[in-house]
Design an enzyme around this catalytic site. Structure first.
Site, PDB file in Angstrom:
ATOM      1  N   LYS A 199      40.592  43.347  52.815  1.00  0.00           N
ATOM      2  CA  LYS A 199      39.295  43.344  52.134  1.00  0.00           C
ATOM      3  C   LYS A 199      38.115  43.341  53.097  1.00  0.00           C
ATOM      4  O   LYS A 199      37.083  43.927  52.820  1.00  0.00           O
ATOM      5  CB  LYS A 199      39.224  42.134  51.199  1.00  0.00           C
ATOM      6  CG  LYS A 199      40.259  42.206  50.095  1.00  0.00           C
ATOM      7  CD  LYS A 199      39.830  41.398  48.890  1.00  0.00           C
ATOM      8  CE  LYS A 199      40.671  41.725  47.674  1.00  0.00           C
ATOM      9  NZ  LYS A 199      42.041  41.234  47.739  1.00  0.00           N
ATOM     10  N   LYS A 232      39.385  34.014  48.962  1.00  0.00           N
ATOM     11  CA  LYS A 232      40.333  35.088  48.634  1.00  0.00           C
ATOM     12  C   LYS A 232      41.228  35.376  49.810  1.00  0.00           C
ATOM     13  O   LYS A 232      40.764  35.424  50.946  1.00  0.00           O
ATOM     14  CB  LYS A 232      39.553  36.386  48.390  1.00  0.00           C
ATOM     15  CG  LYS A 232      39.224  36.708  46.978  1.00  0.00           C
ATOM     16  CD  LYS A 232      38.656  38.126  46.935  1.00  0.00           C
ATOM     17  CE  LYS A 232      38.100  38.436  45.570  1.00  0.00           C
ATOM     18  NZ  LYS A 232      37.406  39.719  45.559  1.00  0.00           N
ATOM     19  N   GLY A 260      45.333  38.734  41.441  1.00  0.00           N
ATOM     20  CA  GLY A 260      44.948  37.362  41.096  1.00  0.00           C
ATOM     21  C   GLY A 260      45.645  36.302  41.942  1.00  0.00           C
ATOM     22  O   GLY A 260      45.466  35.114  41.731  1.00  0.00           O
ATOM     23  N   HIS A 314      42.398  34.979  36.242  1.00  0.00           N
ATOM     24  CA  HIS A 314      42.013  36.113  37.101  1.00  0.00           C
ATOM     25  C   HIS A 314      42.809  37.369  36.801  1.00  0.00           C
ATOM     26  O   HIS A 314      42.904  38.265  37.632  1.00  0.00           O
ATOM     27  CB  HIS A 314      42.196  35.790  38.600  1.00  0.00           C
ATOM     28  CG  HIS A 314      41.368  34.641  39.055  1.00  0.00           C
ATOM     29  ND1 HIS A 314      39.996  34.627  38.944  1.00  0.00           N
ATOM     30  CD2 HIS A 314      41.703  33.451  39.611  1.00  0.00           C
ATOM     31  CE1 HIS A 314      39.538  33.480  39.421  1.00  0.00           C
ATOM     32  NE2 HIS A 314      40.548  32.743  39.812  1.00  0.00           N
ATOM     33  N   GLU A 321      36.725  48.934  42.163  1.00  0.00           N
ATOM     34  CA  GLU A 321      36.281  47.831  41.316  1.00  0.00           C
ATOM     35  C   GLU A 321      34.901  47.353  41.747  1.00  0.00           C
ATOM     36  O   GLU A 321      34.655  47.137  42.937  1.00  0.00           O
ATOM     37  CB  GLU A 321      37.262  46.655  41.422  1.00  0.00           C
ATOM     38  CG  GLU A 321      38.664  46.992  40.963  1.00  0.00           C
ATOM     39  CD  GLU A 321      39.537  45.742  40.818  1.00  0.00           C
ATOM     40  OE1 GLU A 321      39.136  44.661  41.299  1.00  0.00           O
ATOM     41  OE2 GLU A 321      40.625  45.868  40.227  1.00  0.00           O
ATOM     42  N   ARG A 375      46.183  52.671  43.927  1.00  0.00           N
ATOM     43  CA  ARG A 375      47.371  53.004  43.129  1.00  0.00           C
ATOM     44  C   ARG A 375      46.906  53.304  41.715  1.00  0.00           C
ATOM     45  O   ARG A 375      45.736  53.151  41.392  1.00  0.00           O
ATOM     46  CB  ARG A 375      48.314  51.799  43.085  1.00  0.00           C
ATOM     47  CG  ARG A 375      47.586  50.541  42.624  1.00  0.00           C
ATOM     48  CD  ARG A 375      48.478  49.348  42.429  1.00  0.00           C
ATOM     49  NE  ARG A 375      47.713  48.107  42.378  1.00  0.00           N
ATOM     50  CZ  ARG A 375      47.102  47.639  41.305  1.00  0.00           C
ATOM     51  NH1 ARG A 375      47.148  48.313  40.166  1.00  0.00           N
ATOM     52  NH2 ARG A 375      46.435  46.500  41.341  1.00  0.00           N
TER      53      ARG A 375
END
Length: 676
Positions: free
Chosen positions: A117, A159, A166, A236, A276, A293
């Protein structure tokens, strides 16, 4: 390249979904399965199937070498990874490339860049895509992370750098719960991704989760297929998704789409991907992550664009261009997807497992899709995700689509395990959901309306259940009489008629915890007078079959209704367009399972899983609510807490052990022996 045979490295509904398109395109499909899935639907659907190991995913669906071996042995030119499992695994994509097998997905570099990320944020920022404030540094010390959390400002999201689905995500609302949440997120991340590096970012309060479907090909083209709103989540994880996003105007829609295409082009993206964004109440949006994906909720996009994204995946993987240009992709109507899970919404959405003893669904048509990987009689396994199906509906506008969704959910009837269907009905019927006021905090915010207190079943419905039971008994005894030679044996009659005498019988039924006594008078002409307390109902009706289901047509004081009837495990289930009811048949005490009072002697496992961490030992004093151990089950972490204060007498499991559902995890000392 010509792709004539693909291996599907997945299970359940997504494996079946890919096979359907492959079959339509004349492409052969190869299934792989674990020992637990030997009799599952995806194995039956495939052209050939190979067992790749025991139930745990690590030894089967995540075993790269075994999957590559099967691909070679079956001469499959390509592997479709589905979602989850190996779909976003850089190493697996590399391995396919080395072995000369087409990986149906993006190049491994795109998976790597978007999967970490911190890297993905930097790339997006450079490409001009708006991003959220955060810390993505190398220094992983508690102090450093805590310092940055303070700088960014609470609440913050902790995270896993390699996170997804999640897992390894926690929210810290203040400095005092930061370290606890950090510790918990690290543990889960270590377990799920074998990497506990964390990043920290600003947590936008009540945000919307809006994601854009993108598609790239090997010729440098990329397009967007509009957005989906997946804001309503629990734990989540998404549970209801729709396309397009409610209340998003065409101008914002275009900006979203273009930002997503920028994102895809920045990593030379190929195939189906999802970008997202998190969106605030002013419709400002920020890049959150890219899923490299096909996603669980891809059908809603297919419904509004009239496309088959799996077909696009196969074509693009074979080197073709994207089938449509951007201006040819048109948005029409509105679609919803509801994910039907084996879980108990009233018990914090605890995942469940068990057999689908009775399963009946709405009839699929061009506007109603049922994506599933299970059939009646199948087992929802404890080893994998507890999703049973996805119900997808389309209509000309949002209101019509929502009405269709609710209508179809009423026809989705399952007996054998807890499901979230009733919860999905209260969710989709909530006035704020109808108004399109969705955000990720929707369920906690409207908790009281979404989880109303259990009301007593109306007496009219209890009478219908009693009628169902009596008619079912009659059906069985009629069948017995037809088979037996003695037509006049008193055992061959259950009509309740004793020559010229009206017959009264008392039925004791269970409504939740409460016993309801029904006095049934059999009338001569085949109707019944049923009395509950001081009210009497005139009841008549019959049972008939339609398709595979049994229906009860009943008249209660002249009001006629039709309901689906299932009698299983000492319970009468009635399903009607208004809702469902369960009425129990009392089982004598000595036959019933351990009564719930007896259970409180110690903490018990809420479900089958692995003991991850044990916090207590024999002799420890604990207070009510103290954590005793952490279990991992259904891919989620669950903290088991002390049901009462006391002294631990014995801990029955050590770390790493498997515990079955309802197994006593610890035992407490008896109060008397403590004082000695």
């Amino acid at each position: 390249h010509n792709i004539e045979k693909i291996l599907i490295a997945n299970r359940g509904e997504i494996a079946c979904r890919v096979m359907r398109t492959a079959r339509r395109m004349g492409v052969k499909s190869v299934a792989v399965y674990s020992e637990a899935d030997r009799n599952s639907m995806h194995v039956a659907m495939a052209d050939e199937a190979h067992c790749i190991g025991p139930a745990p995913s690590q030894q089967s669906y995540l075993a790269m070498e075994k999957i590559i071996q099967v691909a070679k042995a079956s001469a499959a030119q390509a592997i479709h990874p589905g979602y989850g499992f190996l779909s976003e695994n850089t190493e697996f994509a590399e391995l396919c490339k080395q072995e000369g097998i087409i990986f149906i997905g993006p190049p491994s570099s795109a998976i790597r860049d978007m999967g970490i990320k911190s890297t993905s944020k930097a790339i997006m920022s450079a490409a001009g895509v708006p991003v959220v404030e955060g810390y993505h540094g190398e220094d992983q010390s508690d102090e450093c992370l805590k310092e940055h959390a303070k700088r960014i400002g609470y609440p913050v999201m902790i995270k896993a750098v390699r996170g997804g689905g999640g897992k390894g995500m926690r929210i810290a609302h203040s400095e005092k719960d930061f370290l606890d949440q950090l510790e918990s997120a690290r543990r889960e991340a270590k377990k799920s991704f074998n990497d506990d590096a964390m990043l920290i970012e600003k947590f936008v309060d009540n945000p919307r989760h809006v994601e854009v479907q993108v598609f790239g090909d090997q010729h440098g083209n990329a397009v967007y297929l509009f957005e989906r709103d997946c804001s309503v989540q629990r734990r989540h994880q998404k549970i209801i998704e729709e396309a397009p996003g409610p209340g998003i105007n065409p101008e914002v829609r275009k900006r979203l789409g273009e930002a997503a295409v920028k994102a895809a082009k920045a990593v030379n993206y190929v195939g189906a991907g999802t970008v997202e964004f998190i969106m605030d109440s002013q419709h400002n949006f920020y890049f959150m992550e890219m899923n490299t994906r096909l996603q669980v909720e891809h059908p809603v996009t297919e419904m509004i664009t009239g496309t088959d994204l799996v077909e696009w995946q196969l074509r693009v993987a074979a080197g073709e261009k994207i089938p449509l240009r951007q201006e040819e992709i048109l948005l029409r109507g509105h679609a919803f997807e509801a994910r039907i899970y084996a879980e108990d919404p009233n018990n914090n959405f605890m995942p469940g497992a068990g057999p689908l003893l009775h399963l009946s669904t709405p009839l699929p048509d061009s506007f109603t899709r049922i994506e599933t990987g299970v059939r009646q009689g199948d087992e929802v396994s404890v080893h994998y995700d507890p999703m049973i199906a996805k119900l997808v509906v389309w209509a000309e506008d949002r209101q019509a689509a929502l009405r269709k969704l609710r209508y179809s959910l009423h026809q989705y009837n399952i007996v054998g395990l807890n499901t979230n269907i009733d919860f999905l009905l209260s969710l989709s019927g909530h006035p704020q959901f109808e108004a399109g006021n969705v955000h990720t905090n929707f369920i906690p915010q409207h908790y009281d309306e979404l989880f109303p207190a259990q009301k007593a079943t109306p007496h009219e419905v209890v009478c219908q259940a009693a009628l169902g039971l009596i008619l079912k008994e009659k059906m069985v005894t009629d069948a017995f009489r037809d088979q037996s030679s003695d037509k006049f044996s008193p055992f061959a009659s259950s009509s309740g008629r004793r020559i010229n005498m009206l017959y009264t019988r008392k039925l004791s039924l269970l409504d939740g915890e409460n016993t309801v006594d029904v006095m049934v008078n059999y009338n001569q002409e085949g109707s019944y007078n049923m009395q509950i307390k001081d009210k009497t109902f005139l009841i008549s009706g019959d049972i008939f079959k339609e398709g595979d289901s049994l229906y009860l047509r009943s008249s209660v004081n002249g009001a006629v209704s039709k309901s689906k009837l299932v009698i299983l495990n000492n319970t009468i289930y009635l399903f009607t367009p208004e809702g469902s009811a369960q009425i129990g048949l009392p089982v004598p005490k000595y036959l019933s399972a351990v009564s719930s009072e007896g259970m409180q002697a110690g903490a018990i496992a809420p479900m089958t899983g692995t003991i991850e961490k044990v916090f207590v030992k024999a002799g420890d004093k604990v207070q009510t609510g103290d954590p005793l151990m952490v279990m991992i089950a259904m891919k989620m972490e669950h903290t088991i807490r002390a049901p009462k204060a006391g002294v631990i007498k014995k801990v029955n499991f050590q770390e790493g052990a498997q515990a079955n559902r309802h197994a006593p995890l610890v035992e407490f000392m008896d109060e008397e022996s403590e004082s000695t």
